[in-house]
Design an enzyme around this catalytic site. Structure first.
Site, PDB file in Angstrom:
ATOM      1  N   CYS A  88       0.815  -1.211   0.000  1.00 24.68           N
ATOM      2  CA  CYS A  88       0.000   0.000   0.000  1.00 24.68           C
ATOM      3  C   CYS A  88       0.852   1.266   0.000  1.00 24.68           C
ATOM      4  O   CYS A  88       0.318   2.367  -0.122  1.00 24.68           O
ATOM      5  CB  CYS A  88      -0.963  -0.007   1.177  1.00 24.68           C
ATOM      6  SG  CYS A  88      -2.183  -1.319   1.036  1.00 24.68           S
ATOM      7  N   SER A 214     -11.435   1.695   5.278  1.00 23.54           N
ATOM      8  CA  SER A 214     -11.349   2.659   4.191  1.00 23.54           C
ATOM      9  C   SER A 214     -12.097   2.153   2.970  1.00 23.54           C
ATOM     10  O   SER A 214     -12.396   0.972   2.847  1.00 23.54           O
ATOM     11  CB  SER A 214      -9.886   2.903   3.821  1.00 23.54           C
ATOM     12  OG  SER A 214      -9.325   1.739   3.260  1.00 23.54           O
ATOM     13  N   LYS A 340      -9.995   6.682   3.916  1.00 24.47           N
ATOM     14  CA  LYS A 340     -11.339   6.335   4.361  1.00 24.47           C
ATOM     15  C   LYS A 340     -12.394   6.775   3.354  1.00 24.47           C
ATOM     16  O   LYS A 340     -13.272   5.977   3.008  1.00 24.47           O
ATOM     17  CB  LYS A 340     -11.613   6.995   5.722  1.00 24.47           C
ATOM     18  CG  LYS A 340     -13.055   6.855   6.202  1.00 24.47           C
ATOM     19  CD  LYS A 340     -13.334   5.453   6.703  1.00 24.47           C
ATOM     20  CE  LYS A 340     -14.816   5.214   6.936  1.00 24.47           C
ATOM     21  NZ  LYS A 340     -15.541   4.981   5.669  1.00 24.47           N
ATOM     22  N   HIS A 344      -9.037   4.429  -1.738  1.00 24.67           N
ATOM     23  CA  HIS A 344      -7.728   3.797  -1.623  1.00 24.67           C
ATOM     24  C   HIS A 344      -7.414   2.911  -2.824  1.00 24.67           C
ATOM     25  O   HIS A 344      -7.393   1.688  -2.718  1.00 24.67           O
ATOM     26  CB  HIS A 344      -7.671   2.994  -0.318  1.00 24.67           C
ATOM     27  CG  HIS A 344      -6.345   2.373  -0.026  1.00 24.67           C
ATOM     28  ND1 HIS A 344      -5.158   2.842  -0.541  1.00 24.67           N
ATOM     29  CD2 HIS A 344      -6.010   1.285   0.736  1.00 24.67           C
ATOM     30  CE1 HIS A 344      -4.160   2.073  -0.109  1.00 24.67           C
ATOM     31  NE2 HIS A 344      -4.647   1.127   0.654  1.00 24.67           N
TER      32      HIS A 344
END
Lengths: 400, 492
Positions: A88, A214, A340, A344
């Site tokens: 990530c 998220s 969130k 993402h």
């Protein structure tokens, strides 16, 4: 002794696609959407880019392996393109590549672009991870919420925080991000929610409920970087530079050795300390005008406030509840909605964070513009709390 | 008929049963709940719908239960490591892959080991026990384990149970010796099961009783008693799994064994654990028997085995039931049982589609790590780490190539953090896992087994159990690893 990256590289253009369920768009569409904005912002032609870094985490999700998708999708003229992947934290990793390339003097203008098509899995949430080889023989096949939920139980045990207090603080984190995203036209989730919504949501991985997690989105974000000198030649007056880029990677101590409390992100502590030093920041609580952190889950944002040195150990839940990280608080956190609510798309997320800091510094954040924004921090985390890569960037006005 | 005078072989030496261990899964399937599901089509099952039977969890099979029983026998033994391992069962998961080899590596037995699987009938365990007691030289670990999957609504579904028993046999100071035995082999097919199938097919119970049990068993028992030189009325414990109800008293009467010596077949506690059951009942009997008592063990299946044993001074019986019999949690969800046994296919969603192909080369490289739960202990600083690695994880050490194998399976441990994850696919959600911290400071992210969300808290003590980690239905493979089981109070 190395001098670090501070003020050696300028960001002259940034772009970010709208994040969300982009059912009708492929990776190429998202990349072009981000790049077009960045080229316009920089005031350069596409063929001025001399080298590029592509960040994609899950290439099997309709993006593709190698650097090819970027070179082909944007028809880059046979330049050097490198694909990077660091879970990530992939987006920030792409930025590191481009920034270091310029700082080295090898290139004048470089591009960092991250993209992800997460909504092609057929279900909500992050995809089931691909299989490794040996670790699958013993490691639990944990979901991301399950892995990050571990922080909550260890945090409660370490600091004696009650379940209800922690849940309230986690809920505050999510409500704040929804409030902020409501002001952001590019954000994925722009609805406002209440504390009660969060507390009553279905459980995903105890104690994380649906609203503690998220959004999972499609999107792309990019940055064009060059030297401050060339930035001036391009007519830039407000020059935004990279103050620091740090990356810390777990070496197995958290997962295997007994000196980690399970209630913190060790890599963030290490990377933050180095980043503040590189950026010449003595007191981050006073220096930082805004922060964008890796709020993959509400509990992650909560503990990160401590690991970044912004809350005292054991105090984050209370600082959060007192509004310290709200839009009008001492250190606004996720003013764009964060992972969130902005969303993402993994490979893009690190660059999306930088995009927000950049927009705020340049005073272009529209309804969500902060009164003062000279310097901001982004923190991008890949992996799980016990084994991860943590990337931190500090972005600021030249001279700030 | 083959008879053996055990006294000639065994009396001169101290060969016998050195230690016992038994294991029942935690779950106990409520028979009423099963019968309730079938009431619409098989109301007659109501007659068997009393009490509970043991039920393997989704991650248990004949191999994992054998490991747990074997661990208990070895822990009770204080004897040298066995030189031979026999795994008896009619329900071993692999037809060609030595199941005993998995058990051996999970028990960290020496690689110089003779190991075999045996099956073929419900006598697999009793026949193997006769051979082990008659054998000479060396320690032999015999484990019988069974997880049968009868067809839904069959009487067997209510009668059977899942479980395992282990006996360490060899020279030393035994708790019981073989006095004599007899065996009969006959292709009397009261039931059968084709290879690769679940569920038995059987013939009328009256025929099984009148032409099978009634005619075939008594002569074998008499031969065994004769070989042992023991009068039937001197038998103190008559161990015979209850193939059909009231058969025990019938056999006892025919051979002259006192009816009050009939050992409880444990129908109400666990059900008939198949090839494991004579050994399971024997394990319980040995736990309760005092010195100088005679035990008759009989098992029927493609013939009959009968053994006459005598306890030694080391048998120090206790009136209380062994702990393995007392533990258990009642399961009333029959659909869960059907899902665990693969008899209904539920919609698990896309996350269950993950390909679980195992790299067999990697599995072999990691065999001791995975099956033996073997980590490494640094010779420089003493840090225990899992898995073992080339460079010590302790940042103040970092020594290279200093680690010696260190087994974590029997180390005390506790929960450092946990969650109950409803997102990840698991055959029994939620997926409970967390960081486990061992008393020696090693740390492993592990799955939790045999517990409910309410059992999890930071600091809860844990026991390690050997379980199925993942199943690969596409290729018919399954992988094993250790899981952490919260210590629960007895009866929970």
């Amino acid at each position: 002794m190395a001098n670090g990256i501070r003020d050696r590289v300028a960001i002259v253009g940034m772009g970010c696609s709208r994040f969300g369920e982009r059912w009708s768009d492929n990776a190429e569409d998202l990349m072009l959407e981000a790049l077009s904005e960045a080229l316009t912002d920089a005031g350069i032609e596409r063929n001025k880019i001399e080298a590029a870094w592509l960040g994609v985490c899950l290439e099997e999700n309709n993006v593709g392996k190698t650097a090819g998708p970027l070179a082909q999708g944007l028809r880059l003229p046979y330049i050097a393109v490198t694909r990077v992947e660091n879970a990530c934290a992939t987006g920030t990793e792409a930025l590191r590549g481009a920034v270091y390339a310029v700082a080295s003097g090898a290139y004048d203008i470089a591009l960092a672009l991250g993209v992800e098509k997460l909504k092609d899995t057929g279900y909500g949430g992050l995809p089931v991870r691909t299989r490794g080889v040996v670790a699958d023989l013993w490691l639990p096949n944990a979901s991301a919420p399950g892995a990050f939920a571990q922080l909550a139980s260890a945090y409660q045990a370490k600091y004696g925080v009650s379940y209800d207090d922690l849940k309230q603080a986690m809920a505050h984190v999510s409500v704040k991000s929804h409030d902020n995203a409501a002001l952001n036209p590019k954000a994925h989730l722009r609805n406002k929610i209440t504390i009660d919504d969060v507390l009553k949501a279905p459980t995903v991985a105890e104690p994380l409920g649906l609203y503690d997690c998220s959004g999972v989105s499609d999107g792309a974000a990019c940055a064009i970087v060059t030297t401050p000198e060339i930035a001036r030649e391009l007519g830039k007056r407000d020059i935004v530079t990279v103050k620091s880029l740090q990356l810390a990677v777990s070496n197995g101590e958290e997962a295997q050795f007994s000196n980690w409390d399970g209630a913190s992100v060790r890599t963030a502590e290490v990377a933050a300390a180095k980043a503040y030093r590189e950026a010449g920041i003595a007191d981050p609580r006073e220096a930082l005008d805004l922060i964008e952190v890796h709020d993959c889950f509400s509990i992650t944002e909560l503990v990160l406030m401590e690991n970044l040195g912004l809350s005292d150990p054991g105090r984050a839940p209370f600082d959060i509840l007192e509004g310290r990280y709200d839009r009008n608080g001492k250190i606004p956190c996720q003013v764009d909605g964060g992972l969130k609510c902005f969303g993402h798309p993994i490979g893009a997320s690190g660059l999306r964070m930088v995009y927000e800091v950049y927009q705020q510094i340049l005073g272009r954040a529209g309804e969500r513009q902060l009164p003062k924004a000279d310097i901001g921090l982004t923190q991008n985390l890949g992996g799980h709390p016990h084994q991860n890569v943590c990337a931190i960037s500090i972005i600021g006005r030249l001279g700030a | 008929m083959n008879t053996n005078n055990g006294a000639n072989i065994g009396a001169a030496t101290d060969r016998g049963i050195l230690a016992v261990g038994a294991y029942l899964p935690r779950l106990r399937l409520d028979r009423k709940s099963v019968a309730a599901g079938h009431r619409w089509m098989a109301p007659g099952l109501r007659g068997l719908a009393q009490g509970v039977r043991s039920m393997a969890n989704w991650d248990e099979d004949a191999i994992t239960m054998a490991v747990e029983a074997g661990r208990r026998a070895l822990a009770a033994a204080q004897a040298p490591a066995p030189e031979m391992l026999t795994l008896a069962s009619t329900t071993l998961p692999f037809a060609d892959r030595l199941n005993a080899a998995v058990v051996a590596s999970a028990l960290s037995l020496p690689k110089a080991l003779a190991a075999s699987d045996c099956g073929g009938s419900l006598r697999a365990g009793s026949s193997a026990l006769i051979r082990a007691l008659q054998g000479s030289g060396g320690q032999q670990l015999l484990i019988a384990s069974e997880r049968r999957i009868p067809r839904p609504a069959s009487t067997a579904e209510l009668m059977v149970g899942d479980g395992a028993a282990a006996l360490l046999v060899g020279e030393g100071e035994p708790i019981a010796r073989l006095l004599g035995s007899a065996s009969l082999t006959a292709d009397f097919v009261d039931h059968f099961r084709e290879s690769g199938r679940d569920g038995d097919y059987g013939w009328e119970e009256r025929w099984v009783r009148d032409e099978g049990l009634s005619k075939l068993v008594p002569p074998v028992v008499k031969q065994a008693l004769q070989a042992a030189g023991v009068d039937a009325n001197r038998i103190d414990h008559f161990v015979m799994p209850e193939k059909l109800r009231k058969v025990g008293p019938m056999v006892a009467k025919k051979v002259g064994v006192r009816p009050e010596t009939i050992v409880d077949p444990l129908f109400d506690r666990c059900g008939d654990t198949g090839a494991a059951h004579p050994l399971l009942m024997l394990a319980r009997t040995l736990a309760k028997a005092g010195p100088g008592q005679t035990i008759l063990v009989v098992q029927f299946g493609s013939g009959c085995d009968a053994l006459v044993l005598e306890t030694t001074d080391r048998a120090t019986g206790s009136d209380t039931e062994p702990a393995w019999l007392d533990e258990g949690q009642v399961e009333t969800n029959y659909l869960k049982y059907l899902s665990f046994t693969g008899q209904i296919e539920l919609e698990w969603g896309m996350r269950a589609e993950m390909d679980n192909k195992t790299a067999l080369s990697a599995a072999w490289r990691a065999e001791e790590t995975v099956h033996g739960f073997s980590g490494g202990r640094c010779g420089e600083c003493g840090t225990v780490q899992f898995p073992a690695s080339r460079i010590c994880v302790n940042p103040d050490c970092g020594a290279v190539d200093t680690q010696q194998p260190y087994r974590l399976a029997d180390e005390p441990a506790k929960i450092r953090s946990f969650t109950c994850d409803w997102l990840s696919y698991k055959p029994c959600p939620p997926f409970m896992f967390g960081h486990v911290e061992f008393a020696n400071a090693a740390r492993v992210l592990m799955e939790f087994a045999d517990c409910d969300p309410a059992d999890l808290a930071v600091g809860v003590p844990l026991d390690m159990v050997f379980r199925i980690k993942e199943v690969d239905p596409m290729r018919g493979f399954r992988r094993y690893f250790w899981k952490a089981k919260p210590q629960l109070k007895a009866g929970e």
